[in-house]
Design an enzyme around this catalytic site. Structure first.
Site, PDB file in Angstrom:
ATOM      1  CE  LYS A 145      -4.957  -8.515  15.313  1.00  0.00           C
ATOM      2  NZ  LYS A 145      -4.152  -7.545  16.087  1.00  0.00           N
ATOM      3  CG  MET A 194      -2.055 -12.437  16.220  1.00  0.00           C
ATOM      4  SD  MET A 194      -3.697 -11.894  16.687  1.00  0.00           S
ATOM      5  CE  MET A 194      -3.721 -12.317  18.413  1.00  0.00           C
ATOM      6  CB  SER A 220      -0.722  -8.114  14.784  1.00  0.00           C
ATOM      7  OG  SER A 220      -1.558  -7.636  15.817  1.00  0.00           O
ATOM      8  CB  VAL A 241      -0.132  -6.502  22.576  1.00  0.00           C
ATOM      9  CG1 VAL A 241       0.864  -7.152  21.641  1.00  0.00           C
ATOM     10  CG2 VAL A 241       0.197  -6.824  24.026  1.00  0.00           C
ATOM     11  N   GLY A 242       1.517  -3.811  21.055  1.00  0.00           N
ATOM     12  CA  GLY A 242       2.807  -3.141  20.892  1.00  0.00           C
ATOM     13  C   GLY A 242       2.775  -2.149  19.728  1.00  0.00           C
ATOM     14  N   GLY A 243       1.558  -1.891  19.239  1.00  0.00           N
ATOM     15  CA  GLY A 243       1.413  -0.996  18.082  1.00  0.00           C
ATOM     16  C   GLY A 243       0.520  -1.576  17.005  1.00  0.00           C
ATOM     17  CB  SER A 244      -1.223  -4.840  16.849  1.00  0.00           C
ATOM     18  OG  SER A 244      -0.070  -5.557  17.189  1.00  0.00           O
TER      19      SER A 244
END
Length: 556
Positions: A145, A194, A220, A241-244
Site C-alpha cells: 500500500k 485513507m 482504503s 483501521v475501520g475495514g480498509s
C-alpha cells in the site's frame, strides 16, 4: 504550500501523473485495438475486466508469464522459486507486466519500481545459484500500500501536501519483507486521508473495480484489492483501521485479514493523522487470492521477530495451533440501523445453513448483544478527536473528495435518528472526551468477553458490509468492520458466492432511521460476495485456522 512557489496543486499533480505514466515501458502499453474492445470511459460503463482477461488479449505477456500469474498459489510459487523450476527474474517480470496492465485499466498503482525489482530478482537468482535461499519469501513479488515507505519513492497517500517528499528509508515491515527475500515492485492507491471506503484522491485519481468498472473497489487498500483481483500481485499488504483491508477484499473477491493491533509491524508509515493521536490502531495485513497465502505472510513475518525491527509491536511469535473439527459459531445478525442488501442477507443465510449441515453448532446472537451501533459510535468519537487529516487537505488547497463528503453526510444522518449511548461530552475538553470514550470502549469489550464465555464461542460469522461493491463514492461508513477495530478483534474476509438472479426480485428501501447505499441489482449482478469471521484479540492464529476449515466447508 511555502516551498512549492506559485505552482497550483493541479500543476504539481499533472507533473506527478506524467512521471508515473512514463515509468511504464512502451512495449507494456495496451494496444489501442484491445482497449477499444471495452466500453469507454471505463468509469462510466460496466466492464467486467475479470472476464475480459486483457492481460491475455493484449499480447504483452508471454504464455509462460500468463501461466506464472494464473496457475500458481503463493505456496506453489515459493516452492518453484526455491527448487529453481522458476526464476525470480521470470516471476518478477510476469507480475511487473501484469501490474502495468492492471494500472492502465483500473488505476490501482501509485509508485512503480520495475527496474529496481528486476535488479533485485537477478541478485536473488544469483544467490540461489550459489546454494543460498534468502528467506521464506525468496524471489516472491509483493505489492505494498502507498502508505509504506520504500527508499527512493514517494509515500504521498494521495495527498497533495506530501507530493515531492521522497522516502529516505523503508518502513520496518518493508525492511522485513526484503530480509525475507521478497521483491517489492509496486505501491498501490488509497483514498484521500485513507479514511474512506473508496480509493479516490486528487493525486492519482480513482481506482476502478475490476468486476465492474462503474463500481468502487473499496478502500482504503482499494488499489491492493483491485491489483490482486486482476492477478497483478500474488500477495499484497494493506492496512486496516475501520475495514480498509476487509472491504477491498469483499469488493474485489479476494481473501483479506485484519490482525490484532500491534502484531504486524506498522510503524514508520505515512499517516495524515496527528502523531501520538492513535487510539484505535491501524493494522497491517495481507490480501491474497488464497488463504494459504495469508498464512505464508504471517508465518514468514513472525519468523524473524518483528520486535527487532519495530519497537511498537507486541513481541509474540506466530503460534502453531490446531482447531477442533466441529466449531461453535456465533452469528452476528443484521442491525436495524444498518440494513443488509439482498445478496448479503442471502449469502449469510446460505453460509450459516451450509455450516450447520456440516455439523457445526450455530448460535444466533441478537443485535442487542452485538452492540454494533454503540461500538461504531465509540470508534467514530475516537476518530473525530483528531483533525490532522483534514488540516492536511485544507492547507494544500485541494478539494475534499466526494467519498469523504458522503461518509460525513451518512454519519450526520445516523446521529439524527440514533440516541447516543455516550455521556454528554459537549462541555468536555479533548482529554476528558478521550477518557469517556475509552471508558465506554472498555465496557463494550467487557460485554463481548462475557458473550464469548456465555455462549462458549469458537468464532463468529458476520457480514463484511451492508453491501457488495457499490457505485463510486456511495459506500459510506463501514459499521460491520469498524466495530471489530473498536474491539481489536482479528477478522478475516473470505469470498463466498456471487450476486445472482435470486437477488434480482428483492426490493430494498433505505428507511428514515437507516443508513445504507442504494441497491441496484443490474449494476451488482455477478459481483463477488463474502463473509467475515472473527475471534477475540490475539487469537489471530485460531482465526486463520478456523477460517481455513470454514472455507473448505463452504467450498465443498
Amino acid at each position: 504550500m511555502g516551498s512549492h512557489g506559485d505552482s497550483s496543486w493541479q500543476q504539481r499533480v499533472e507533473q506527478k501523473r506524467q512521471k508515473c505514466a512514463n515509468k511504464i515501458p512502451a512495449t507494456w502499453r495496451i494496444p489501442d485495438e484491445v482497449i477499444s474492445s471495452l466500453r469507454m470511459p471505463l468509469e462510466g460503463h460496466k466492464n467486467n475486466l475479470i472476464q475480459h482477461n486483457i492481460a491475455r488479449e493484449s499480447g504483452i505477456m508471454t504464455k509462460h508469464e500468463l501461466q506464472i500469474t494464473e496457475e500458481y498459489t503463493v505456496r506453489e510459487l515459493l516452492a518453484a522459486l526455491a527448487d529453481g523450476s522458476l526464476t525470480s527474474v521470470d516471476v518478477t517480470m510476469a507480475y511487473c507486466k501484469r501490474a502495468a496492465i492492471a494500472q492502465q485499466l483500473v488505476s490501482c498503482l501509485t509508485e512503480t519500481m520495475f527496474a529496481q525489482a528486476h535488479e533485485r530478482a537477478q541478485y536473488l537468482d544469483q544467490l540461489r545459484a550459489q546454494g543460498h535461499i534468502m528467506g521464506p519469501l525468496h524471489g516472491l513479488p509483493v505489492s505494498i500500500k502507498d502508505s509504506f515507505h520504500y527508499t527512493g519513492t514517494e509515500a504521498t497517500i494521495g495527498m497533495v501536501n506530501f507530493l515531492g517528499e521522497v522516502s529516505i528509508g523503508n518502513s520496518p515491515l518493508v525492511d522485513m519483507l526484503l530480509q525475507l527475500g521478497a521483491v517489492i515492485y509496486v505501491k498501490t492507491n488509497v483514498p484521500q486521508t485513507m479514511m474512506a471506503l473508496d480509493s479516490h484522491n486528487n493525486v492519482f485519481g480513482r481506482t476502478l473495480n475490476p468486476w465492474n468498472t462503474t463500481l468502487t473497489p473499496g478502500g482504503s487498500s482499494g488499489g491492493e484489492g483491485a491489483l490482486v483481483a486482476l492477478r497483478g500481485s500474488p500477495l499484497g499488504v494493506g492496512t486496516d483501521v475501520g475495514g480498509s483491508i476487509r472491504v477491498p477484499a469483499l469488493c474485489c473477491g479476494t481473501y483479506g485479514f485484519r490482525p490484532s493491533a500491534s502484531r504486524v509491524p506498522n510503524a514508520g508509515t505515512r499517516a495524515c493523522s496527528t502523531s501520538g493521536m492513535r487510539f484505535i490502531l491501524s493494522c497491517a495485513g495481507p490480501l491474497c487470492l488464497d488463504l494459504e497465502g495469508l498464512e505464508v505472510f504471517f508465518s514468514s513475518v513472525f519468523d524473524i521477530q518483528p520486535s527487532l525491527y519495530d519497537s511498537t509491536v507486541i513481541d509474540v511469535p506466530w503460534r502453531k495451533v490446531t482447531v477442533k473439527p466441529r466449531l461453535r459459531i456465533g452469528i452476528v445478525p443484521e442491525h436495524p440501523s444498518f440494513p443488509l442488501h439482498p445478496p448479503v442477507k442471502r449469502i449469510m443465510a446460505e453460509a450459516t445453513q451450509r455450516l450447520e449441515e456440516q455439523g457445526h453448532e450455530i448460535i444466533s446472537l441478537t443485535h442487542e448483544e452485538c452492540r454494533i451501533r454503540e461500538l461504531n459510535e465509540v470508534a467514530l468519537g475516537i476518530f473525530g478527536l483528531d483533525q490532522g487529516a483534514l488540516n492536511h487537505v485544507i492547507s494544500s488547497g485541494e478539494p475534499v473528495v466526494p467519498a469523504l463528503q458522503h461518509i460525513g453526510a451518512q454519519i450526520a444522518k445516523a446521529k439524527q435518528f440514533q440516541e447516543s449511548s455516550l455521556p454528554d461530552m459537549s462541555s468536555m475538553d479533548r482529554l476528558a472526551k478521550l477518557a469517556a470514550l475509552n471508558t465506554r470502549r472498555a465496557e463494550l469489550k467487557e460485554e463481548y468477553r462475557k458473550i464469548w464465555i456465555q455462549h462458549s464461542l469458537d468464532i463468529c460469522l458476520a457480514p463484511p458490509a451492508q453491501n457488495t461493491a457499490v457505485a463510486h463514492d456511495t459506500f459510506g461508513p463501514a459499521p460491520y468492520t469498524t466495530f471489530l477495530n473498536c474491539l481489536d478483534y482479528p477478522a478475516c474476509v473470505i469470498p463466498y458466492g456471487q450476486v445472482n438472479e435470486l437477488d434480482a426480485a428483492k426490493a430494498f428501501q433505505v428507511g428514515d432511521n437507516q443508513i445504507a447505499p442504494e441497491y441496484d441489482y443490474q449494476s451488482v449482478e455477478g459481483l463477488p460476495c463474502g463473509i467475515q469471521l472473527f475471534t477475540t484479540t490475539m487469537r489471530d492464529e485460531e482465526c486463520l485456522q478456523m477460517a481455513k476449515l470454514i472455507d473448505l466447508c463452504l467450498k465443498a
